[in-house]
Motif scaffolding. Structure first.
Motif, PDB file in Angstrom:
ATOM      1  N   VAL A 224       0.843  -1.203   0.000  1.00 27.35           N
ATOM      2  CA  VAL A 224       0.000   0.000   0.000  1.00 27.35           C
ATOM      3  C   VAL A 224       0.879   1.255   0.000  1.00 27.35           C
ATOM      4  O   VAL A 224       0.647   2.192  -0.770  1.00 27.35           O
ATOM      5  N   PHE A 225       1.908   1.279   0.836  1.00 29.43           N
ATOM      6  CA  PHE A 225       2.826   2.420   0.910  1.00 29.43           C
ATOM      7  C   PHE A 225       3.537   2.635  -0.423  1.00 29.43           C
ATOM      8  O   PHE A 225       3.657   3.766  -0.901  1.00 29.43           O
ATOM      9  N   MET A 226       3.987   1.545  -1.014  1.00 30.37           N
ATOM     10  CA  MET A 226       4.727   1.614  -2.275  1.00 30.37           C
ATOM     11  C   MET A 226       3.883   2.263  -3.372  1.00 30.37           C
ATOM     12  O   MET A 226       4.372   3.105  -4.131  1.00 30.37           O
ATOM     13  N   VAL A 227       2.615   1.901  -3.429  1.00 29.75           N
ATOM     14  CA  VAL A 227       1.731   2.434  -4.463  1.00 29.75           C
ATOM     15  C   VAL A 227       1.288   3.856  -4.133  1.00 29.75           C
ATOM     16  O   VAL A 227       1.363   4.745  -4.980  1.00 29.75           O
ATOM     17  N   THR A 228       0.857   4.084  -2.883  1.00 32.81           N
ATOM     18  CA  THR A 228       0.269   5.385  -2.547  1.00 32.81           C
ATOM     19  C   THR A 228       1.291   6.486  -2.285  1.00 32.81           C
ATOM     20  O   THR A 228       1.071   7.631  -2.656  1.00 32.81           O
ATOM     21  N   VAL A 229       2.420   6.150  -1.659  1.00 29.71           N
ATOM     22  CA  VAL A 229       3.405   7.181  -1.313  1.00 29.71           C
ATOM     23  C   VAL A 229       4.527   7.262  -2.344  1.00 29.71           C
ATOM     24  O   VAL A 229       4.877   8.344  -2.810  1.00 29.71           O
TER      25      VAL A 229
END
Length: 115
Positions: free
Chosen positions: A79-84
């Protein structure tokens, strides 16, 4: 369930502590980044340690706790990789996730205590 919720929350802090500086923080001096990351990681430890104690007291083994934490870490990081970081997910990410879920399943198969 408290173990899982605490591990999810702790992994959110851990992922942020380790990777926040990759997007917009690369110009900061390394020692500043390390100090900020330590400050963030303090909250991760404040959640991870109780999660592991609660899980162990409920009958989870150390291996079950660790593999569960790794599965949660991969989901949170995805999730972090995609969103941030703005990086896309690919088939290799899915394959890695399925391997970790398989590892967790092997540790929980046949266990009679609550997960």
């Amino acid at each position: 369930m408290p173990t899982i919720l605490l591990l999810i929350a702790s992994n959110c802090f851990m992922t942020t502590a380790w990777y926040w500086h990759l997007k917009g923080g690369m110009s900061k001096p390394l020692f500043v980044v390390v100090l900020i990351s330590w400050g963030i990681a303090l909250f991760e430890y404040c959640l991870a340690v109780p999660a592991n104690r609660i899980g162990f007291a409920a009958g989870w083994s150390g291996g079950q706790l660790k593999v569960t934490q790794e599965v949660i870490t991969l989901v949170v990081f995805g999730v972090f990789m995609v969103t941030v970081l703005g990086e896309p997910l690919g088939w290799r990410h899915l394959g890695a996730f399925l391997c970790l879920v398989g590892a967790a399943a092997f540790l929980f198969v046949g266990v009679s205590h609550p997960a």
